[in-house]
Motif scaffolding. Structure first.
Motif, short mmCIF file in Angstrom:
data_model
loop_
_atom_site.label_atom_id
_atom_site.label_comp_id
_atom_site.label_asym_id
_atom_site.label_seq_id
_atom_site.Cartn_x
_atom_site.Cartn_y
_atom_site.Cartn_z
N THR A 40 0.84 -1.18 0.00
CA THR A 40 0.00 0.00 0.00
C THR A 40 0.88 1.24 0.00
O THR A 40 1.85 1.32 0.75
N ALA A 41 0.55 2.21 -0.84
CA ALA A 41 1.26 3.49 -0.91
C ALA A 41 0.28 4.60 -0.56
O ALA A 41 -0.86 4.60 -1.03
N LYS A 42 0.72 5.52 0.28
CA LYS A 42 -0.11 6.67 0.67
C LYS A 42 0.68 7.95 0.45
O LYS A 42 1.83 8.05 0.88
N ASP A 50 -1.94 -2.95 -3.98
CA ASP A 50 -1.88 -4.05 -4.91
C ASP A 50 -1.57 -5.31 -4.13
O ASP A 50 -0.75 -5.30 -3.21
N THR A 51 -2.24 -6.41 -4.47
CA THR A 51 -1.99 -7.70 -3.83
C THR A 51 -1.51 -8.68 -4.89
O THR A 51 -2.09 -8.77 -5.97
N GLN A 52 -0.43 -9.40 -4.56
CA GLN A 52 0.16 -10.36 -5.49
C GLN A 52 0.46 -11.66 -4.76
O GLN A 52 0.75 -11.66 -3.57
N THR A 53 0.41 -12.75 -5.50
CA THR A 53 0.84 -14.05 -5.00
C THR A 53 2.11 -14.41 -5.75
O THR A 53 2.15 -14.32 -6.98
N SER A 54 3.14 -14.80 -5.02
CA SER A 54 4.42 -15.08 -5.66
C SER A 54 5.11 -16.27 -5.01
O SER A 54 4.81 -16.65 -3.88
N HIS A 76 13.19 -15.20 0.77
CA HIS A 76 13.10 -14.39 -0.45
C HIS A 76 11.72 -14.60 -1.09
O HIS A 76 11.31 -15.73 -1.32
N SER A 77 11.02 -13.50 -1.36
CA SER A 77 9.73 -13.54 -2.06
C SER A 77 9.85 -12.65 -3.29
O SER A 77 10.02 -11.44 -3.16
N GLY A 78 9.78 -13.23 -4.46
CA GLY A 78 9.87 -12.46 -5.70
C GLY A 78 8.50 -11.96 -6.11
O GLY A 78 7.56 -12.73 -6.24
N LEU A 79 8.36 -10.65 -6.31
CA LEU A 79 7.09 -10.06 -6.73
C LEU A 79 7.04 -9.97 -8.25
O LEU A 79 8.02 -9.62 -8.90
N LYS A 80 5.88 -10.26 -8.83
CA LYS A 80 5.70 -10.22 -10.28
C LYS A 80 5.60 -8.78 -10.76
O LYS A 80 5.04 -7.93 -10.09
#
Length: 104
Positions: A40-42, A50-54, A76-80
């Protein structure tokens, strides 16, 4: 000139499976699975998220002494579609106890 600050918040829920290889009192523990990550950006009065599954993986090492479990983990979680990944190193301290009352 007015300055605007952007606040970024990230939360991640990992769902992992793995195995623990015992090497005497030491162990090695690789895991793999998925992470459900929301960013989340404010800025000013506006916000976006934005929600992603990676794919997520980690490896950890640890030591067990008198039922106390000390460990270190690298995850490590790589975001798409993003240049940023979520990477961290964590430490833990745990205590192993028996549910059958016999110390097993």
């Amino acid at each position: 000139m007015q300055q605007h600050f952007v606040l970024l918040f990230a939360k991640s829920i990992p769902v992992l499976a793995g195995v623990r290889y015992l090497l005497g009192d030491f162990y090695l523990q690789p895991q793999a699975g998925i992470s459900i990550t929301t960013i989340t950006a404010k800025a000013g009065g506006a916000s976006a998220s934005d929600t992603q599954t990676s794919f997520t993986w980690n490896t950890g090492i640890g030591y067990v002494f008198n039922n106390f479990d000390f460990g270190v983990r690298y995850q490590h979680s790589g975001l798409k579609d993003n240049d940023s990944d979520i990477i961290f190193v964590g430490i833990h301290l745990g205590y192993n106890f028996s549910l059958d009352g016999n110390g097993n």
